[in-house]
Scaffold this active site. Sequence first.
Site, PDB file in Angstrom:
ATOM      1  N   LYS A 136     -14.347  17.885   3.255  1.00 33.30           N
ATOM      2  CA  LYS A 136     -12.862  17.534   3.046  1.00 33.30           C
ATOM      3  C   LYS A 136     -13.236  16.474   1.932  1.00 33.30           C
ATOM      4  O   LYS A 136     -14.045  15.414   2.175  1.00 33.30           O
ATOM      5  CB  LYS A 136     -11.996  17.202   3.968  1.00 33.30           C
ATOM      6  CG  LYS A 136     -10.616  16.593   3.601  1.00 33.30           C
ATOM      7  CD  LYS A 136      -9.708  16.254   4.849  1.00 33.30           C
ATOM      8  CE  LYS A 136      -9.924  14.953   5.273  1.00 33.30           C
ATOM      9  NZ  LYS A 136      -9.655  13.928   4.293  1.00 33.30           N
ATOM     10  N   ASP A 189      -8.166  17.536  -0.155  1.00 33.15           N
ATOM     11  CA  ASP A 189      -7.099  16.770   0.350  1.00 33.15           C
ATOM     12  C   ASP A 189      -6.296  16.057  -0.367  1.00 33.15           C
ATOM     13  O   ASP A 189      -6.854  14.621  -0.051  1.00 33.15           O
ATOM     14  CB  ASP A 189      -7.616  16.257   1.761  1.00 33.15           C
ATOM     15  CG  ASP A 189      -6.452  15.803   2.768  1.00 33.15           C
ATOM     16  OD1 ASP A 189      -5.391  16.362   2.529  1.00 33.15           O
ATOM     17  OD2 ASP A 189      -6.599  14.880   3.487  1.00 33.15           O
ATOM     18  N   LEU A 190      -5.499  16.274  -1.336  1.00 30.67           N
ATOM     19  CA  LEU A 190      -4.915  15.250  -2.379  1.00 30.67           C
ATOM     20  C   LEU A 190      -3.279  15.214  -2.028  1.00 30.67           C
ATOM     21  O   LEU A 190      -2.663  14.343  -2.561  1.00 30.67           O
ATOM     22  CB  LEU A 190      -5.301  15.534  -3.707  1.00 30.67           C
ATOM     23  CG  LEU A 190      -6.519  15.287  -4.117  1.00 30.67           C
ATOM     24  CD1 LEU A 190      -6.917  15.588  -5.565  1.00 30.67           C
ATOM     25  CD2 LEU A 190      -7.058  13.998  -3.854  1.00 30.67           C
ATOM     26  N   LYS A 191      -2.949  16.049  -1.118  1.00 29.49           N
ATOM     27  CA  LYS A 191      -1.441  16.094  -0.698  1.00 29.49           C
ATOM     28  C   LYS A 191      -0.630  16.019  -1.745  1.00 29.49           C
ATOM     29  O   LYS A 191       0.206  14.934  -1.908  1.00 29.49           O
ATOM     30  CB  LYS A 191      -1.270  15.009   0.395  1.00 29.49           C
ATOM     31  CG  LYS A 191      -2.092  14.933   1.595  1.00 29.49           C
ATOM     32  CD  LYS A 191      -1.693  13.741   2.488  1.00 29.49           C
ATOM     33  CE  LYS A 191      -2.590  13.878   3.558  1.00 29.49           C
ATOM     34  NZ  LYS A 191      -3.971  13.445   3.278  1.00 29.49           N
ATOM     35  N   PHE A 242       2.258  15.608  -4.223  1.00 30.89           N
ATOM     36  CA  PHE A 242       3.563  15.609  -4.023  1.00 30.89           C
ATOM     37  C   PHE A 242       4.301  15.059  -5.399  1.00 30.89           C
ATOM     38  O   PHE A 242       3.825  13.889  -5.671  1.00 30.89           O
ATOM     39  CB  PHE A 242       3.937  14.667  -2.868  1.00 30.89           C
ATOM     40  CG  PHE A 242       5.343  14.217  -2.419  1.00 30.89           C
ATOM     41  CD1 PHE A 242       6.014  15.046  -2.026  1.00 30.89           C
ATOM     42  CD2 PHE A 242       6.052  13.048  -3.092  1.00 30.89           C
ATOM     43  CE1 PHE A 242       7.530  14.871  -1.803  1.00 30.89           C
ATOM     44  CE2 PHE A 242       7.403  12.525  -2.643  1.00 30.89           C
ATOM     45  CZ  PHE A 242       7.934  13.554  -2.180  1.00 30.89           C
ATOM     46  N   ASP A 243       5.136  15.903  -5.924  1.00 30.62           N
ATOM     47  CA  ASP A 243       5.853  15.434  -7.322  1.00 30.62           C
ATOM     48  C   ASP A 243       6.812  16.447  -7.348  1.00 30.62           C
ATOM     49  O   ASP A 243       7.148  17.322  -6.531  1.00 30.62           O
ATOM     50  CB  ASP A 243       4.827  15.397  -8.287  1.00 30.62           C
ATOM     51  CG  ASP A 243       4.949  14.410  -9.537  1.00 30.62           C
ATOM     52  OD1 ASP A 243       6.188  14.728  -9.864  1.00 30.62           O
ATOM     53  OD2 ASP A 243       4.086  13.735  -9.716  1.00 30.62           O
ATOM     54  N   VAL A 244       7.418  16.707  -8.710  1.00 30.19           N
ATOM     55  CA  VAL A 244       8.526  17.684  -8.855  1.00 30.19           C
ATOM     56  C   VAL A 244       7.823  18.886  -8.758  1.00 30.19           C
ATOM     57  O   VAL A 244       6.736  19.058  -9.019  1.00 30.19           O
ATOM     58  CB  VAL A 244       9.273  17.325 -10.169  1.00 30.19           C
ATOM     59  CG1 VAL A 244       9.948  15.952 -10.351  1.00 30.19           C
ATOM     60  CG2 VAL A 244       8.148  17.369 -11.321  1.00 30.19           C
ATOM     61  N   PRO A 245       8.494  20.087  -8.333  1.00 24.90           N
ATOM     62  CA  PRO A 245       7.885  21.323  -7.928  1.00 24.90           C
ATOM     63  C   PRO A 245       7.069  21.917  -9.208  1.00 24.90           C
ATOM     64  O   PRO A 245       5.951  22.176  -9.039  1.00 24.90           O
ATOM     65  CB  PRO A 245       9.236  22.237  -7.890  1.00 24.90           C
ATOM     66  CG  PRO A 245      10.082  21.078  -7.148  1.00 24.90           C
ATOM     67  CD  PRO A 245      10.136  19.857  -7.837  1.00 24.90           C
ATOM     68  N   THR A 275       5.518  20.421 -11.567  1.00 29.00           N
ATOM     69  CA  THR A 275       4.111  19.637 -11.716  1.00 29.00           C
ATOM     70  C   THR A 275       3.237  19.918 -10.675  1.00 29.00           C
ATOM     71  O   THR A 275       1.844  20.278 -10.693  1.00 29.00           O
ATOM     72  CB  THR A 275       4.491  18.136 -11.663  1.00 29.00           C
ATOM     73  OG1 THR A 275       5.537  17.599 -13.005  1.00 29.00           O
ATOM     74  CG2 THR A 275       3.117  17.149 -11.794  1.00 29.00           C
ATOM     75  N   THR A 303      -1.043  12.379  11.352  1.00 30.34           N
ATOM     76  CA  THR A 303      -1.593  12.066  12.282  1.00 30.34           C
ATOM     77  C   THR A 303      -1.763  10.309  12.654  1.00 30.34           C
ATOM     78  O   THR A 303      -1.992   9.995  13.827  1.00 30.34           O
ATOM     79  CB  THR A 303      -3.028  12.463  12.923  1.00 30.34           C
ATOM     80  OG1 THR A 303      -4.085  12.267  11.585  1.00 30.34           O
ATOM     81  CG2 THR A 303      -3.118  13.919  13.106  1.00 30.34           C
ATOM     82  N   ARG A 354     -11.408  13.201  17.983  1.00 28.71           N
ATOM     83  CA  ARG A 354     -11.984  12.152  18.428  1.00 28.71           C
ATOM     84  C   ARG A 354     -13.005  12.510  19.691  1.00 28.71           C
ATOM     85  O   ARG A 354     -12.504  12.681  20.681  1.00 28.71           O
ATOM     86  CB  ARG A 354     -11.100  10.892  18.954  1.00 28.71           C
ATOM     87  CG  ARG A 354     -10.430  10.275  17.828  1.00 28.71           C
ATOM     88  CD  ARG A 354     -11.471   9.489  16.949  1.00 28.71           C
ATOM     89  NE  ARG A 354     -11.036   8.798  15.528  1.00 28.71           N
ATOM     90  CZ  ARG A 354     -10.653   9.485  14.464  1.00 28.71           C
ATOM     91  NH1 ARG A 354     -11.216  10.405  14.283  1.00 28.71           N
ATOM     92  NH2 ARG A 354     -10.118   8.718  13.727  1.00 28.71           N
ATOM     93  N   GLN A 404      -5.707   6.179  13.765  1.00 32.45           N
ATOM     94  CA  GLN A 404      -5.257   7.597  14.017  1.00 32.45           C
ATOM     95  C   GLN A 404      -4.414   7.322  15.449  1.00 32.45           C
ATOM     96  O   GLN A 404      -5.001   6.781  16.383  1.00 32.45           O
ATOM     97  CB  GLN A 404      -6.307   8.460  14.131  1.00 32.45           C
ATOM     98  CG  GLN A 404      -6.852   8.823  12.755  1.00 32.45           C
ATOM     99  CD  GLN A 404      -5.980   9.702  12.114  1.00 32.45           C
ATOM    100  OE1 GLN A 404      -4.936   9.684  11.924  1.00 32.45           O
ATOM    101  NE2 GLN A 404      -6.841  10.587  11.346  1.00 32.45           N
ATOM    102  N   GLY A 406     -14.005  12.874  10.729  1.00 29.95           N
ATOM    103  CA  GLY A 406     -14.673  12.108   9.649  1.00 29.95           C
ATOM    104  C   GLY A 406     -15.568  10.713  10.402  1.00 29.95           C
ATOM    105  O   GLY A 406     -16.573  10.990  10.489  1.00 29.95           O
ATOM    106  N   ARG A 407     -14.722   9.611  10.779  1.00 29.41           N
ATOM    107  CA  ARG A 407     -15.538   8.555  11.378  1.00 29.41           C
ATOM    108  C   ARG A 407     -16.599   8.899  12.390  1.00 29.41           C
ATOM    109  O   ARG A 407     -17.515   8.056  12.457  1.00 29.41           O
ATOM    110  CB  ARG A 407     -14.474   7.800  11.652  1.00 29.41           C
ATOM    111  CG  ARG A 407     -13.959   6.689  10.518  1.00 29.41           C
ATOM    112  CD  ARG A 407     -12.827   6.188  10.951  1.00 29.41           C
ATOM    113  NE  ARG A 407     -11.556   6.833  10.827  1.00 29.41           N
ATOM    114  CZ  ARG A 407     -10.199   6.111  10.821  1.00 29.41           C
ATOM    115  NH1 ARG A 407     -10.132   4.988  10.696  1.00 29.41           N
ATOM    116  NH2 ARG A 407      -9.121   7.061  10.895  1.00 29.41           N
TER     117      ARG A 407
END
Length: 244
Positions: free
Chosen positions: A44, A72-74, A76-79, A81, A125, A186, A196, A216-217
Site C-alpha cells: 500500500k 491509497d490516496l482516498k 475525494f473531490d467533485v465527481p 475530477t 479505523t 494488530r 487505531q 503497517g506498524r
Amino acid sequence: MPQSFISTKPIPVRERLIMALDVSSIPEAQALVEELGDSVIFYKVGMELFMSGDYFGFIEWLKQHDKKIFVDLKFFDVPATVGRAIKALSSKGVDLATIHGNDAIMEAAAKEKGELKVLAVTALTSLDRGDLDDLGFKCDVRALVLSRAKRALQIGCDGIVSSGLEVSMLRKELDHKLLVITPGIRPVDNREEDDQKRVVSVEMAFQNGADYIVVGRPIRDAENRKAMAEKIQGQILAQFQPVQ
C-alpha cells in the site's frame, strides 16, 4: 463457536497480506521493500509517500520488482475530477485504489476505472463512536458501514475498506460479492500511542471474511521486519489451509 466467513475468492494466500509503506521517503520505502524481499508481495502506497518525491517512479519500481500495488490516496473531490483522476491512475498498472465520498463520486470512479479495482472507504479505523458524533454522523457505526457497502456494490465499485469488526456483518448481508480490505490489524498488543481504535487480529479479520489485510506498524517497527512479515504470512496460511 462464531460463524466463519473465510474468503472464497481465488487470491494467492501470500498476496492477502498488504504491507503499508508508511515511511517518509522513497529511498526508505525502497530499502524496506528490499529488506522484506519475498515475504511481502503486495504494498500500500499512501499520502506520506505521495508528498515525499517521485511517487509514480516508485510505483514503476515496485512493478519492476514484481510487486502488486494498492494506491491509497482516498480520492475525494467533485465527481468529474475524481473520474479523471481514476482514469489517469488506471493507466499506471496499479491493482487497487481508494475513493471517498457520495454516490456521484463513486459512480464517476466506477465508470473510469478500467482494469483498476476501486475501493470505497466506509469508516476509517481511526474513528470510534465519539469521533463520528463529532463529525455529525448520528447513526450506528455498523449501520454506516453497511449503508456505504451496499451503495458501493450497487454503483459498481469492486470493494470496500472496512474494519474487521464489521466484516462479518457485511458478509451476512452481502455474501462475498465485494472485495473487503481490512486495515487496523494488530498481531501484537496495541501500543498506548497507537491511533487505531477499531482493530482486530489477523485470525479474526479473515474469519470475519476479509479478503486482504493491511499491516503497517507491526512490521515496520519490528526488530526483525522480515521475520514479522513471515510470522503474519504463517498466520494467514493457517486460516486458509482447511479450504485449499
